[in-house]
Write an enzyme that holds these catalytic residues in place. Structure first.
Site, short mmCIF file in Angstrom:
data_model
loop_
_atom_site.label_atom_id
_atom_site.label_comp_id
_atom_site.label_asym_id
_atom_site.label_seq_id
_atom_site.Cartn_x
_atom_site.Cartn_y
_atom_site.Cartn_z
N VAL A 269 0.77 -1.12 0.05
CA VAL A 269 -0.01 -0.07 0.11
C VAL A 269 0.97 1.38 -0.05
O VAL A 269 0.38 2.28 0.01
CB VAL A 269 -0.93 0.22 1.13
CG1 VAL A 269 -1.99 -1.05 1.09
CG2 VAL A 269 -0.24 -0.04 2.69
N LEU B 112 3.40 4.23 1.34
CA LEU B 112 3.61 4.66 2.67
C LEU B 112 2.05 5.23 3.03
O LEU B 112 2.03 6.57 3.01
CB LEU B 112 4.76 5.74 2.62
CG LEU B 112 5.91 5.09 2.99
CD1 LEU B 112 7.00 6.36 3.02
CD2 LEU B 112 5.91 4.25 4.21
N HIS B 113 1.21 4.80 3.24
CA HIS B 113 -0.40 4.97 3.62
C HIS B 113 -0.77 4.53 4.94
O HIS B 113 -0.23 3.47 5.52
CB HIS B 113 -1.35 4.53 2.42
CG HIS B 113 -0.92 5.09 1.16
ND1 HIS B 113 -1.14 6.64 0.98
CD2 HIS B 113 -0.51 4.82 0.24
CE1 HIS B 113 -0.63 6.74 -0.38
NE2 HIS B 113 -0.16 5.74 -0.91
N ALA B 114 -1.51 5.48 5.65
CA ALA B 114 -1.88 4.98 7.00
C ALA B 114 -0.93 4.29 7.87
O ALA B 114 -0.09 4.92 8.22
CB ALA B 114 -3.10 4.35 6.89
N PRO C 277 1.55 1.81 7.43
CA PRO C 277 3.13 2.13 7.03
C PRO C 277 3.55 3.49 7.33
O PRO C 277 4.69 3.59 7.85
CB PRO C 277 3.09 1.51 5.63
CG PRO C 277 1.88 0.72 5.49
CD PRO C 277 0.65 1.38 6.29
#
Length: 88
Positions: A14, A16-18, A20
């Site tokens: 995913v 670097l979202h939410a 991570p």
């Protein structure tokens, strides 16, 4: 004081979202030194700020550049690059 730079390829599916981004920002803050992250060729942002990291919109497979300044910067960037390059 020494400065260091590392390039890493983001392995998370995913990007670097939410979650991570939050895990990475906490790790950057824990280094105790100023750390920046930028998309390859882009403007750097504060790596310890989740919101700043999220604004980069880093996707899986993209290359980022990490920079840190301070005693132990090389080792800190090794750890942060390793975190980004793991698929978790």
């Amino acid at each position: 004081m020494s400065a260091a730079e590392r390039t890493a390829v983001v392995a998370s599916e995913v990007g670097l979202h939410a979650r991570p981004a939050a895990v990475f920002a906490r790790a950057a803050k824990a280094t105790g030194m100023p750390v920046t992250i930028a998309l390859d060729g882009g403007d750097p942002v504060d790596a310890a700020s989740v919101l700043s990291v999220l604004t980069l919109g880093v996707e899986s497979g993209q290359r980022v550049v990490l920079r840190a300044e301070g005693d132990g910067a090389e080792a800190a960037l090794d750890r942060l690059a390793s975190l980004l390059e793991s698929a978790e």
